[in-house]
Design a protein around this motif. Structure first.
Motif, PDB file in Angstrom:
ATOM      1  N   THR A   5       0.841  -1.190   0.000  1.00 15.17           N
ATOM      2  CA  THR A   5       0.000   0.000   0.000  1.00 15.17           C
ATOM      3  C   THR A   5       0.877   1.241   0.000  1.00 15.17           C
ATOM      4  O   THR A   5       1.769   1.370   0.804  1.00 15.17           O
ATOM      5  N   THR A 178     -12.041  -4.166   1.621  1.00 12.76           N
ATOM      6  CA  THR A 178     -10.713  -4.387   2.210  1.00 12.76           C
ATOM      7  C   THR A 178     -10.278  -3.241   3.131  1.00 12.76           C
ATOM      8  O   THR A 178      -9.270  -3.354   3.820  1.00 12.76           O
ATOM      9  N   HIS A 201      -5.099   3.725   0.663  1.00  7.43           N
ATOM     10  CA  HIS A 201      -5.455   2.308   0.500  1.00  7.43           C
ATOM     11  C   HIS A 201      -5.643   1.965  -0.973  1.00  7.43           C
ATOM     12  O   HIS A 201      -6.149   2.771  -1.742  1.00  7.43           O
ATOM     13  N   HIS A 239      -4.752   0.441  15.544  1.00  7.05           N
ATOM     14  CA  HIS A 239      -4.072  -0.831  15.325  1.00  7.05           C
ATOM     15  C   HIS A 239      -2.976  -1.062  16.377  1.00  7.05           C
ATOM     16  O   HIS A 239      -2.150  -0.181  16.632  1.00  7.05           O
ATOM     17  N   ASP A 279      -6.636  -5.173  15.931  1.00  9.16           N
ATOM     18  CA  ASP A 279      -5.845  -5.679  14.806  1.00  9.16           C
ATOM     19  C   ASP A 279      -6.644  -5.402  13.529  1.00  9.16           C
ATOM     20  O   ASP A 279      -7.671  -6.033  13.294  1.00  9.16           O
ATOM     21  N   GLU A 280      -6.161  -4.484  12.723  1.00  5.34           N
ATOM     22  CA  GLU A 280      -6.875  -4.111  11.489  1.00  5.34           C
ATOM     23  C   GLU A 280      -6.887  -5.232  10.464  1.00  5.34           C
ATOM     24  O   GLU A 280      -7.610  -5.155   9.474  1.00  5.34           O
ATOM     25  N   HIS A 281      -6.046  -6.235  10.671  1.00  8.75           N
ATOM     26  CA  HIS A 281      -5.936  -7.318   9.678  1.00  8.75           C
ATOM     27  C   HIS A 281      -6.676  -8.581  10.120  1.00  8.75           C
ATOM     28  O   HIS A 281      -6.254  -9.688   9.811  1.00  8.75           O
ATOM     29  N   ASN A 282      -7.733  -8.395  10.880  1.00  7.13           N
ATOM     30  CA  ASN A 282      -8.452  -9.541  11.432  1.00  7.13           C
ATOM     31  C   ASN A 282      -9.956  -9.342  11.193  1.00  7.13           C
ATOM     32  O   ASN A 282     -10.677  -8.830  12.054  1.00  7.13           O
ATOM     33  N   ARG A 305     -11.050  -2.499   9.518  1.00  7.58           N
ATOM     34  CA  ARG A 305     -10.270  -3.465   8.719  1.00  7.58           C
ATOM     35  C   ARG A 305      -9.443  -2.720   7.677  1.00  7.58           C
ATOM     36  O   ARG A 305      -9.925  -1.752   7.078  1.00  7.58           O
ATOM     37  N   SER A 306      -8.231  -3.180   7.462  1.00 10.56           N
ATOM     38  CA  SER A 306      -7.419  -2.669   6.352  1.00 10.56           C
ATOM     39  C   SER A 306      -6.502  -3.788   5.890  1.00 10.56           C
ATOM     40  O   SER A 306      -5.618  -4.214   6.632  1.00 10.56           O
ATOM     41  N   ASP A 307      -6.733  -4.282   4.693  1.00  9.18           N
ATOM     42  CA  ASP A 307      -5.908  -5.356   4.143  1.00  9.18           C
ATOM     43  C   ASP A 307      -5.606  -5.067   2.683  1.00  9.18           C
ATOM     44  O   ASP A 307      -6.489  -4.638   1.940  1.00  9.18           O
ATOM     45  N   ARG A 308      -4.363  -5.300   2.285  1.00  8.58           N
ATOM     46  CA  ARG A 308      -3.973  -5.088   0.887  1.00  8.58           C
ATOM     47  C   ARG A 308      -4.151  -6.392   0.122  1.00  8.58           C
ATOM     48  O   ARG A 308      -3.400  -7.350   0.318  1.00  8.58           O
TER      49      ARG A 308
END
Ligand SMILES: Cc1ncc(C[n+]2csc(CCOP(=O)(O)OP(=O)(O)O)c2C)c(N)n1
Ligand code: SF4
Length: 345
Positions: A5, A178, A201, A239, A279-282, A305-308
Motif C-alpha cells: 500500500t 478491504t 489504500h 491498530h 488488529d486491522e488485519h483480522n 479493517r485494512s488489508d492489501r
C-alpha cells in the motif's frame, strides 16, 4: 503479486491548498448541515495528497450528499440514484491511474443502490466510498431510511418504523471491503485522518460518516458525539492498541468467550492485559467490533479493517497480459466475423 500500500502520489503535482479544491458553485446545503464539515475535511486532505487535480474524480448518486462533486474542483459525475459505484467502477477500469471517490448517502447507497455497493466492495475495486449516514432521506424531506433506528417516528412512519436497520459497517465487512472505517462529521481531525487513510489504500475503501441533518433528523448522534460525552461513549480503534475508553481512560472492551463486554480497569482484578488489542488485519474481530453500538457499548470510530489484496483492475490487467502472452494480440474484426453469421435483409 500485490504491491504494498502506497500513497498514489505524483512528483509533478503542484503544491495545493484547500482553496484549490473549492469551486465557484453556490453550495445548496441547509445552513448548519453536517455535509459542510465533511466537504471541508475532504478538500483539506485532497490538497495534501500530492496528486494533480485532474487525477481525482468525484462520483455521486442522488441526494443532498450527492451534490458533493459540484463543490470539489476536480473531475466529477453526478450520476443516477444508487448507481454511483457502477459508474465509478467503469471509470476506474477504463483509467486505473485516476483516484476515484464515490459520494453517497444512506438512502442512495444502502436502499436503491444497496446492490451496487455490495458488488463494488466484494470485487475490491479501488474506489474510495464516503457514505454520509444521517439516518434519513434528506433531499426528499425526511422519509425514514435503511439506517433509521427501529421505531423512529416521522412523516413516512407516523406510528414508528417497524424495520430492522442496516449496520453499514457490518454490511461492508460481510461484502469483503478491504478497508472499512467510521468517523463523525464534527470530529475534524479524525475524519481527515480516515479520509487520508482511504486515499492511501488500494482496493475497496468504505467510510461511514455519521452526519447530522439538522433539518430532518437533528441531533441523531449527539448522545455519543457531543463534546462532553464523546470520550465516554466512543472507543477509538487504533491498530496494535488495547480498546480503552472513557474520560478517565478507565474502561475497556474484553472478550468473554465469543462475546464482547465492557469492563472497568482495576475492578475485579481487570488490567489492560485483559483487553482486546485492535488488529486491522483480522476481519472476524472487525465484524465483532462492528456489532458494538450505543447505548449497550461505546460506538467504535476508526479503522475496523485494512488489508492489501489484489484489486479488480489489477486482476483484469493481469488476465489480459496472460492471455496476450499465450494467444498474441487480439483482432476485433476477426472476432466479430467468427462463428455463425447471418445477414439481415
Ligand atoms: C429512481 C429514484 N427514486 C427515488 C428518488 C427520490 N430520491 C431522491 S434522493 C432520495 C434519498 C436520498 O437520501 P440519502 O441517500 O440518505 O441522501 P441525503 O439526501 O440524506 O444526503 C430519494 C428517495 C429519485 N430521485 N430517483
Ligand atoms: S436536508 Fe438535511 S442533509 Fe439535506 S442539506 Fe439540509 S440539513 Fe443537510
Amino acid at each position: 503479486m500485490v504491491a504494498p500500500t502506497q500513497p498514489q502520489t505524483a512528483p509533478q503535482a503542484p503544491k495545493y491548498t484547500k482553496k484549490d479544491f473549492q469551486t465557484d458553485q453556490e453550495v445548496r446545503w441547509c445552513p448548519g448541515c453536517g455535509d459542510y464539515a465533511i466537504l471541508n475535511a475532504a478538500q483539506q486532505v485532497f490538497a495534501q495528497l500530492g496528486l494533480p487535480r485532474h487525477n481525482l474524480v468525484m462520483v455521486s448518486g442522488i441526494g443532498c450528499s450527492s451534490r458533493f462533486p459540484y463543490y470539489v474542483n476536480t473531475y466529477g459525475f453526478h450520476t443516477i440514484h444508487g448507481r454511483a459505484p457502477a459508474v465509478a467502477t467503469g471509470i476506474k477500469l477504463a483509467n486505473p491511474n485516476l483516484q476515484v471517490w464515490v459520494i453517497t448517502g444512506d438512502g442512495d447507497g444502502l436502499s436503491i443502490g444497496g446492490n451496487h455497493l455490495i458488488h463494488a466492495l466484494r470485487r475490491n475495486v479501488d474506489l474510495k466510498i464516503l457514505l454520509f449516514n444521517n439516518r434519513i432521506y434528506g433531499l426528499t424531506k425526511g422519509q425514514y431510511s435503511p439506517t433509521s433506528e427501529l421505531g423512529k417516528l416521522n412523516k413516512s412512519a407516523p406510528y414508528g418504523t417497524v424495520d430492522q436497520p442496516i449496520n453499514p459497517i457490518s454490511l461492508a465487512l460481510a461484502a469483503e471491503a478491504t478497508f472499512v472505517a467510521r468517523s463523525v462529521d464534527v470530529y475534524a481531525k479524525h475524519l481527515m485522518e480516515m479520509i487520508r487513510r482511504m486515499a492511501e489504500h488500494r482496493g475497496s475503501a468504505f467510510l461511514e460518516i455519521y452526519q447530522n441533518c439538522n433539518v430532518f433528523n437533528d441531533r441523531a448522534f449527539e448522545k455519543f458525539t457531543e463534546r462532553d460525552v464523546r470520550d465516554d461513549w466512543n472507543v477509538v480503534l487504533e491498530h496494535g492498541k488495547p480498546l480503552i475508553f472513557g474520560k478517565n481512560r478507565d474502561r475497556g472492551i474484553r472478550l468473554n468467550g465469543l462475546k464482547l463486554e465492557v469492563v472497568k480497569l482495576g475492578e475485579n482484578g481487570v488490567t489492560e492485559k485483559d483487553l482486546i488489542v485492535h488488529d486491522e488485519h483480522n476481519p472476524p474481530l472487525a465484524y465483532l467490533l462492528s456489532r458494538m453500538n450505543f447505548p449497550q457499548f461505546p460506538e467504535p470510530v476508526g479503522v475496523f479493517r485494512s488489508d492489501r489484496l489484489p484489486t479488480l483492475e489489477e486482476r483484469v490487467e493481469n488476465q489480459i497480459a496472460e492471455v496476450k502472452k499465450k494467444q498474441g494480440e487480439g483482432d476485433l474484426r476477426k472476432l466479430l466475423f467468427s462463428g455463425d453469421l447471418w445477414e439481415v435483409k
